[in-house]
Design an enzyme around this catalytic site. Structure first.
Site, PDB file in Angstrom:
ATOM      1  N   ASP A 231       0.732  -4.575  29.856  1.00 54.24           N
ATOM      2  CA  ASP A 231       0.487  -3.459  28.934  1.00 54.24           C
ATOM      3  C   ASP A 231      -0.145  -3.983  27.641  1.00 54.24           C
ATOM      4  O   ASP A 231      -1.069  -3.371  27.104  1.00 54.24           O
ATOM      5  CB  ASP A 231       1.809  -2.732  28.646  1.00 54.24           C
ATOM      6  CG  ASP A 231       2.513  -2.334  29.933  1.00 54.24           C
ATOM      7  OD1 ASP A 231       1.909  -1.598  30.722  1.00 54.24           O
ATOM      8  OD2 ASP A 231       3.640  -2.801  30.167  1.00 54.24           O
TER       9      ASP A 231
ATOM     10  N   HIS B  83       8.781  -0.904  30.338  1.00 53.87           N
ATOM     11  CA  HIS B  83       7.524  -0.894  31.091  1.00 53.87           C
ATOM     12  C   HIS B  83       7.521   0.367  31.953  1.00 53.87           C
ATOM     13  O   HIS B  83       7.831   0.338  33.134  1.00 53.87           O
ATOM     14  CB  HIS B  83       7.384  -2.146  31.965  1.00 53.87           C
ATOM     15  CG  HIS B  83       6.235  -2.029  32.923  1.00 53.87           C
ATOM     16  ND1 HIS B  83       4.932  -2.035  32.502  1.00 53.87           N
ATOM     17  CD2 HIS B  83       6.190  -1.856  34.256  1.00 53.87           C
ATOM     18  CE1 HIS B  83       4.133  -1.874  33.540  1.00 53.87           C
ATOM     19  NE2 HIS B  83       4.874  -1.756  34.616  1.00 53.87           N
TER      20      HIS B  83
HETATM   21  P1  NAX Z   1       3.419  -5.429  47.293  1.00 53.49           P
HETATM   22  O1  NAX Z   1       4.063  -4.306  48.014  1.00 53.49           O
HETATM   23  O2  NAX Z   1       2.015  -5.818  47.646  1.00 53.49           O
HETATM   24  O3  NAX Z   1       4.313  -6.732  47.457  1.00 53.49           O
HETATM   25  C1  NAX Z   1       5.691  -6.744  47.233  1.00 53.49           C
HETATM   26  C2  NAX Z   1       6.300  -7.784  48.163  1.00 53.49           C
HETATM   27  O4  NAX Z   1       7.675  -7.891  47.833  1.00 53.49           O
HETATM   28  C3  NAX Z   1       6.213  -7.397  49.641  1.00 53.49           C
HETATM   29  O5  NAX Z   1       5.656  -8.457  50.395  1.00 53.49           O
HETATM   30  C4  NAX Z   1       7.676  -7.134  50.012  1.00 53.49           C
HETATM   31  O6  NAX Z   1       7.964  -7.464  51.360  1.00 53.49           O
HETATM   32  C5  NAX Z   1       8.383  -8.078  49.027  1.00 53.49           C
HETATM   33  N1  NAX Z   1       9.804  -7.791  48.841  1.00 53.49           N
HETATM   34  C6  NAX Z   1      10.451  -6.593  48.842  1.00 53.49           C
HETATM   35  N2  NAX Z   1      11.762  -6.778  48.671  1.00 53.49           N
HETATM   36  C7  NAX Z   1      11.958  -8.104  48.539  1.00 53.49           C
HETATM   37  C8  NAX Z   1      13.106  -8.912  48.349  1.00 53.49           C
HETATM   38  N3  NAX Z   1      14.335  -8.387  48.280  1.00 53.49           N
HETATM   39  N4  NAX Z   1      12.953 -10.247  48.246  1.00 53.49           N
HETATM   40  C9  NAX Z   1      11.737 -10.803  48.338  1.00 53.49           C
HETATM   41  N5  NAX Z   1      10.602 -10.101  48.543  1.00 53.49           N
HETATM   42  C10 NAX Z   1      10.722  -8.760  48.632  1.00 53.49           C
HETATM   43  O7  NAX Z   1       3.556  -5.085  45.737  1.00 53.49           O
HETATM   44  P2  NAX Z   1       2.795  -5.713  44.499  1.00 53.49           P
HETATM   45  O8  NAX Z   1       1.561  -4.973  44.243  1.00 53.49           O
HETATM   46  O9  NAX Z   1       2.711  -7.205  44.679  1.00 53.49           O
HETATM   47  O10 NAX Z   1       3.806  -5.338  43.320  1.00 53.49           O
HETATM   48  C11 NAX Z   1       5.088  -5.919  43.212  1.00 53.49           C
HETATM   49  C12 NAX Z   1       5.923  -5.259  42.144  1.00 53.49           C
HETATM   50  O11 NAX Z   1       5.315  -5.388  40.867  1.00 53.49           O
HETATM   51  C13 NAX Z   1       6.129  -3.752  42.341  1.00 53.49           C
HETATM   52  O12 NAX Z   1       7.496  -3.459  42.071  1.00 53.49           O
HETATM   53  C14 NAX Z   1       5.274  -3.140  41.256  1.00 53.49           C
HETATM   54  O13 NAX Z   1       5.751  -1.869  40.870  1.00 53.49           O
HETATM   55  C15 NAX Z   1       5.430  -4.166  40.170  1.00 53.49           C
HETATM   56  N6  NAX Z   1       4.438  -4.145  39.084  1.00 53.49           N
HETATM   57  C16 NAX Z   1       4.886  -4.406  37.831  1.00 53.49           C
HETATM   58  C17 NAX Z   1       4.035  -4.486  36.751  1.00 53.49           C
HETATM   59  C18 NAX Z   1       4.534  -4.798  35.379  1.00 53.49           C
HETATM   60  O14 NAX Z   1       3.721  -4.757  34.449  1.00 53.49           O
HETATM   61  N7  NAX Z   1       5.812  -5.103  35.145  1.00 53.49           N
HETATM   62  C19 NAX Z   1       2.583  -4.198  36.915  1.00 53.49           C
HETATM   63  C20 NAX Z   1       2.107  -4.369  38.314  1.00 53.49           C
HETATM   64  C21 NAX Z   1       3.036  -3.885  39.377  1.00 53.49           C
HETATM   65  O15 NAX Z   1       2.869  -2.500  39.529  1.00 53.49           O
END
Ligand code: NAX
Length: 330
Positions: free
Chosen positions: A161, A189
């Site tokens: 952000d 966030h």
């Molecule tokens: P993806 O869905 O591409 O990847 C997430 C991965 O996490 C998947 O491979 C899934 O299998 C894995 N996963 C789920 N549960 C798990 C667990 N218990 N242990 C280990 N791995 C696990 O998502 P992606 O685009 O990489 O985003 C990941 C996270 O970042 C989401 O929650 C998203 O909302 C968050 N974000 C946060 C941001 C921030 O500024 N704080 C911005 C970007 C993003 O939106």
């Protein structure tokens, strides 16, 4: 003599942010160009095949700083002896899912990872939570790790952000992005975050376009949704860059103001309605000698800002209440 390697965990390593973050860590952008790294990668069992494919690509990059890669679906193995953790993996919101259910699902994940941190990681580990709801997930993990790891070692990412706001101000004012400083993200966030440009400068001089502008605030707040609408996928390249920026500044120190979600206990903004016990985004600096963050005190704000800050604090207090209720089953 080469320094001891740092062990760096990335969870959700088979996902999109992981795919952009791994190269930044392995190239030395985070821990330094002479700092060897051992990567720990965690994902869930259905993603093991994808994770193996990512490891093939990591091997094929032949990174000179990368000494070893531990790719696993076992939390104990993933969290063992780590120095830094990027907690990226979380439960995404599915269609029709209520916020309460999303929080409860994530409480389970972050309670388990908090316990794993306490059981297996170094007490000095620095944890950055990226997976949403990032602030409250960080609070839950810290709660379950509290017997061994101080709450100040848990942070949540609002750097994306900040980077979005900084880049927008640079474009609007037609100044180089590197010259813009003192842009602050306050709070959660989420869409209640308060992007505050009222103290922003370029090369030390006040910006013409700054202050509280509704369109600036809402553009930053809604930038994630705009990227999804255009790309049909959520921000990944920029999220990985922000995670790398956050961890680099935490490990290497900075005297610039950087927005970090940190524990609010004893914070200097209690008078503006920020209570103790939240992971709240503040302007911070990091001492390069101790690698400890400190909240920048005395940032001036007016009634407009105070109202926004109180609103995002209120949302975080509510999230904390819902998450605490869900910990009974975690
Ligand atoms: P993806 O869905 O591409 O990847 C997430 C991965 O996490 C998947 O491979 C899934 O299998 C894995 N996963 C789920 N549960 C798990 C667990 N218990 N242990 C280990 N791995 C696990 O998502 P992606 O685009 O990489 O985003 C990941 C996270 O970042 C989401 O929650 C998203 O909302 C968050 N974000 C946060 C941001 C921030 O500024 N704080 C911005 C970007 C993003 O939106």
């Amino acid at each position: 003599m080469a320094p001891e390697p740092v062990r760096v965990l990335i969870t959700g390593a088979a996902g999109q942010i992981g795919y952009s973050l791994i190269p930044l860590v392995c190239k030395g952008d985070v821990f330094g160009p002479a700092q060897p790294v051992i990567l720990h990668l965690l994902d869930i069992p259905p993603m093991k095949g994808v994770l193996d494919g990512v490891v093939m690509e990591i091997n094929d990059c032949a990174y000179p700083l990368l000494l070893d890669t531990v790719a696993t679906v076992d939390e104990a193995e993933a969290f063992r002896n780590i120095d830094a953790a990027f907690l990226v993996g979380s439960m995404p919101r599915r269609e029709g899912m209520e916020r309460k259910d999303l929080l409860a699902a994530n409480v389970k994940i972050f309670a388990s990872q908090g316990r794993a941190l306490a059981a297996h990681s170094k007490p000095s580990v620095k944890v950055l939570v990226v997976g949403n709801p990032a602030n409250t997930n960080a609070l839950i993990a810290s709660y379950f790790a509290k017997d061994k790891i101080p709450a100040r070692n848990f942070t949540a990412m609002t750097r994306l952000d900040q980077n979005r706001a900084t880049a927008l101000l640079a474009r609007e004012n037609q100044v180089p992005v590197a010259s813009v400083e003192k842009v602050v993200i306050w709070g959660n966030h989420s869409s209640t975050q308060f992007p505050d440009a009222s103290n922003a400068t370029a090369n030390g001089a006040k910006l013409a376009f700054s202050g509280h502008k509704e369109d600036f605030i809402s553009t930053v707040q809604k930038r994630g949704a705009a990227v999804i609408a255009a790309r049909k996928l959520s921000s990944a390249m920029s999220a990985a860059k922000a995670a790398a920026d956050h961890m680099r500044d935490w490990f290497q120190g900075t005297d610039k103001w950087v927005s970090m979600g940190v524990i609010s206990d004893g914070n200097p903004y209690a008078g503006a309605g920020v209570p103790d016990g939240l992971i709240f985004s503040f302007p911070c600096t990091v001492d390069p000698a101790t690698k400890e963050w400190a909240i920048v005190p005395g940032v001036a704000f007016d009634d407009f800002a105070a109202k926004r800050i109180a609103a995002t604090a209120q949302e975080l207090s509510e999230e904390r209440g819902e998450a605490q209720a869900a910990t009974a089953n975690a």
